[in-house]
Design a protein around this motif. Structure first.
Motif, mmCIF file in Angstrom:
data_model
loop_
_atom_site.group_PDB
_atom_site.id
_atom_site.type_symbol
_atom_site.label_atom_id
_atom_site.label_comp_id
_atom_site.label_asym_id
_atom_site.label_seq_id
_atom_site.Cartn_x
_atom_site.Cartn_y
_atom_site.Cartn_z
ATOM 1 N N UNK A 54 0.862 -1.169 0.000
ATOM 2 C CA UNK A 54 0.000 0.000 0.000
ATOM 3 C C UNK A 54 0.901 1.222 0.000
ATOM 4 N N UNK A 55 0.776 2.067 -1.018
ATOM 5 C CA UNK A 55 1.615 3.245 -1.136
ATOM 6 C C UNK A 55 0.837 4.464 -0.671
ATOM 7 N N UNK A 56 1.230 4.974 0.501
ATOM 8 C CA UNK A 56 0.563 6.125 1.085
ATOM 9 C C UNK A 56 1.605 7.210 1.296
ATOM 10 N N UNK A 57 1.322 8.396 0.806
ATOM 11 C CA UNK A 57 2.217 9.533 0.977
ATOM 12 C C UNK A 57 2.271 9.916 2.450
ATOM 13 N N UNK A 58 3.474 10.056 3.027
ATOM 14 C CA UNK A 58 3.565 10.464 4.431
ATOM 15 C C UNK A 58 3.032 11.896 4.625
ATOM 16 N N UNK A 59 2.351 12.094 5.724
ATOM 17 C CA UNK A 59 1.797 13.414 6.016
ATOM 18 C C UNK A 59 2.849 14.298 6.655
ATOM 19 N N UNK A 60 2.533 15.582 6.773
ATOM 20 C CA UNK A 60 3.446 16.506 7.444
ATOM 21 C C UNK A 60 3.630 16.119 8.906
ATOM 22 N N UNK A 61 2.557 15.589 9.483
ATOM 23 C CA UNK A 61 2.624 15.147 10.875
ATOM 24 C C UNK A 61 3.600 13.979 11.035
ATOM 25 N N UNK A 62 3.600 13.048 10.075
ATOM 26 C CA UNK A 62 4.541 11.919 10.122
ATOM 27 C C UNK A 62 5.981 12.410 10.037
ATOM 28 N N UNK A 63 6.222 13.363 9.153
ATOM 29 C CA UNK A 63 7.569 13.903 9.003
ATOM 30 C C UNK A 63 7.984 14.634 10.279
#
Length: 191
Positions: free
Chosen positions: A40-49
């Motif tokens: 599953x390819x999910x773009x990391x959010x700003x919160x994850x970064x």
């Protein structure tokens, strides 16, 4: 000869892309697999970064940053594969000046060829793609392929693929009838 055929087949670009993908495969699996086995390819959010850079202990930050890096490389690799598969590798075939003459000369060379099987198979493939892309009439090509349609033939699936690529709506049915008869006789059984 083989290099020119690989150019028209687009295999030199595909081999370079595969080598680039292999060099990027040194990362491990990040465990983001779903039930079907696909990732599953999910773009990391700003919160994850932000969490990866600023939240938690030093060791947990390193783990989060490593996981973030793996996800980003996976996304980039998927984007490259999608871009490569979206464009057809037949660009050189579309730009031929005289496709009918090219196909006839290449087919004549194929008929007289005593080259290795792989080279002759590449010639068949390029000829069939030119015929299919430009909807050309090279009527002797189909009976030529007919002698290679047998279950014991080496790379028979590639020969059948060449046959399919060369067939278009302008080919007369009476030209294809013996080839289809050979195909049915060799591969279809009542058992």
């Amino acid at each position: 000869m083989a290099a020119a055929l690989k150019f028209f087949l687009g295999q030199d670009a595909a081999a370079a892309a595969a080598a680039a993908d292999d060099s990027d495969d040194d990362d491990g699996d990040d465990g983001d697999d779903n039930a079907s086995g696909k990732q599953v390819l999910v773009q990391p959010t700003k919160e994850d970064v932000y969490k990866a850079m600023h939240k938690g202990t030093k060791s947990s930050k390193k783990k989060k940053q490593a996981k973030l890096k793996r996800v980003m490389t996976t996304l980039k690799k998927a984007a490259r594969k999608e871009a490569a598969s979206g464009s057809e590798g037949f660009a050189a075939l579309h730009l031929l000046h005289d496709p009918q003459g090219f196909a006839e000369r290449l087919f004549g060379r194929l008929q007289a060829s005593r080259d290795r099987w792989e080279t002759r198979l590449d010639m068949m493939t390029v000829t069939s793609r030119v015929i299919g892309v430009h909807k050309l009439l090279v009527l002797n090509f189909y009976p030529f392929l007919q002698k290679y349609i047998a279950p014991h033939q080496r790379d028979v699936t590639a020969v059948l693929a060449a046959l399919v690529q060369a067939v278009h709506e302008l080919v007369p049915p009476d030209t294809l009838a013996p080839v289809l008869r050979q195909l049915v006789d060799q591969f279809v059984h009542d058992r």
